[in-house]
Enzyme design. Structure first.
Site, PDB file in Angstrom:
ATOM      1  CB  CYS A  73      -0.948   0.103   1.321  1.00 40.60           C
ATOM      2  SG  CYS A  73      -1.838   1.470   1.412  1.00 40.60           S
ATOM      3  CB  CYS A 184      -2.496   4.890  -5.744  1.00 43.04           C
ATOM      4  SG  CYS A 184      -3.870   4.013  -5.127  1.00 43.04           S
TER       5      CYS A 184
HETATM    6  N1  DGL Z   1      -3.870   1.098  -1.162  1.00 43.84           N
HETATM    7  C1  DGL Z   1      -4.102   2.410  -0.940  1.00 43.84           C
HETATM    8  C2  DGL Z   1      -2.886   2.967  -1.657  1.00 43.84           C
HETATM    9  O1  DGL Z   1      -2.051   2.629  -2.540  1.00 43.84           O
HETATM   10  C3  DGL Z   1      -5.199   2.973  -1.742  1.00 43.84           C
HETATM   11  C4  DGL Z   1      -6.550   2.404  -1.263  1.00 43.84           C
HETATM   12  C5  DGL Z   1      -6.713   3.284   0.148  1.00 43.84           C
HETATM   13  O2  DGL Z   1      -6.998   4.411   0.302  1.00 43.84           O
HETATM   14  O3  DGL Z   1      -6.866   2.572   1.035  1.00 43.84           O
HETATM   15  O4  DGL Z   1      -2.205   4.218  -1.371  1.00 43.84           O
END
Ligand code: DGL
Length: 273
Positions: A73, A184
């Site tokens: 993430c 992201c």
């Molecule tokens: N997984 C998150 C990221 O890569 C995106 C989704 C979220 O905001 O939880 O920033």
């Protein structure tokens, strides 16, 4: 040689884009994936909350005897990576340094764009990582929170998503960036639409791909690579398994998910403080 699994986690299922790249590059590795679907999104939360969640998940993974942890993430990498690296007894990799390395290697003009969730952009983590590598860079960062929802709705092309992309990315086009970091988990699935909105000259940096490469280098250097003849497997855990999870997961992973285990939030151990 070390046949223990690799732990990979994300706020949800977007991190399966990282799993897809890791399994393609390191097919012998066994992977344990945790998606915190009950508590996503992380992208709109504070550093304190995201760090607490990340510690709980890391602890869960350590109990499954992982030899390394990958924070797939971007938001958790931006907000909690240093804490995890300080506290965990295994190697912890995030997606930001690999993305910054790749962007620096790629740019010609030194003008780099970064897109991500609000929390990722607010943290300035990509900006810091880029400037640590090269002080002369011009960096343009834009939070593009709606992109997560577009991907989750499967709305990755067409007129309305295209307009949203052009609206968000206008600033990057005006800044004349030649390289854009997809900061992201979800954005690799929008690559086609983003390339259209940015123009053909802009190179898109997929952090997932770069992170898999960085992981391969760490395993090699530390002699932690697995040695399995039949190839590794993937076990997915999620804190909520809602309808549509498998379909969406398959889209991120690029193949069907075998099985997803549900983990009660109360089973997420508190990190010993
Ligand atoms: N997984 C998150 C990221 O890569 C995106 C989704 C979220 O905001 O939880 O920033």
């Amino acid at each position: 040689v070390d046949n223990r699994p690799i732990g990979i986690f994300d706020s949800g299922i977007g991190g399966l884009t990282v799993v897809a790249r890791v399994t393609a590059m390191l097919p012998n590795e066994e992977i344990i994936y945790f998606g915190d679907t009950a508590r996503l999104p992380y992208g709109s939360k504070t550093g304190e909350t995201v760090t607490r969640f990340s510690r709980e998940i890391a602890r869960f993974l350590l109990r499954r005897n992982v030899k390394a942890v990958v924070v797939a993430c971007n938001t958790a990498s931006a907000l909690a990576l240093e804490t995890l690296q300080r506290e965990l007894p295994v190697d912890v990799l995030g997606v930001i340094s690999p993305g910054a390395d790749a962007a620096c290697a790629r740019t010609r003009s030194g003008r780099i764009g970064v897109i991500g969730t609000r929390a990722t952009i607010r943290s300035g983590a990509y900006r810091r990582a880029l400037l640590e590598r090269r002080q002369d860079l011009v960096i343009c960062e834009v939070a593009t929170p709606l992109f997560v929802h577009l991907v989750e709705e499967g709305w990755t092309s067409g007129e309305i998503p295209g307009r949203i992309a052009r609206h968000y990315l206008g600033e990057l086009v005006d800044a004349g960036v030649d390289t854009v970091i997809l900061g992201c988990t979800h954005y690799p699935l929008l690559a086609g639409m983003l390339a259209d909105a940015l123009g053909a000259e802009a190179a898109l940096i997929d952090s997932a791909e770069e992170t898999a490469r960085a992981l391969a280098r760490v395993l090699e250097r530390r002699r932690l690579a697995a040695d399995r003849s039949g190839g590794g497997g993937l076990t997915c855990y999620a804190s909520d398994v809602a309808e549509g999870f498998a379909t969406l997961g398959a889209r991120f992973l690029g193949r069907p998910l075998d099985r997803v285990e549900h983990v009660e939030q109360s089973d997420l151990p508190w990190f010993e403080r």
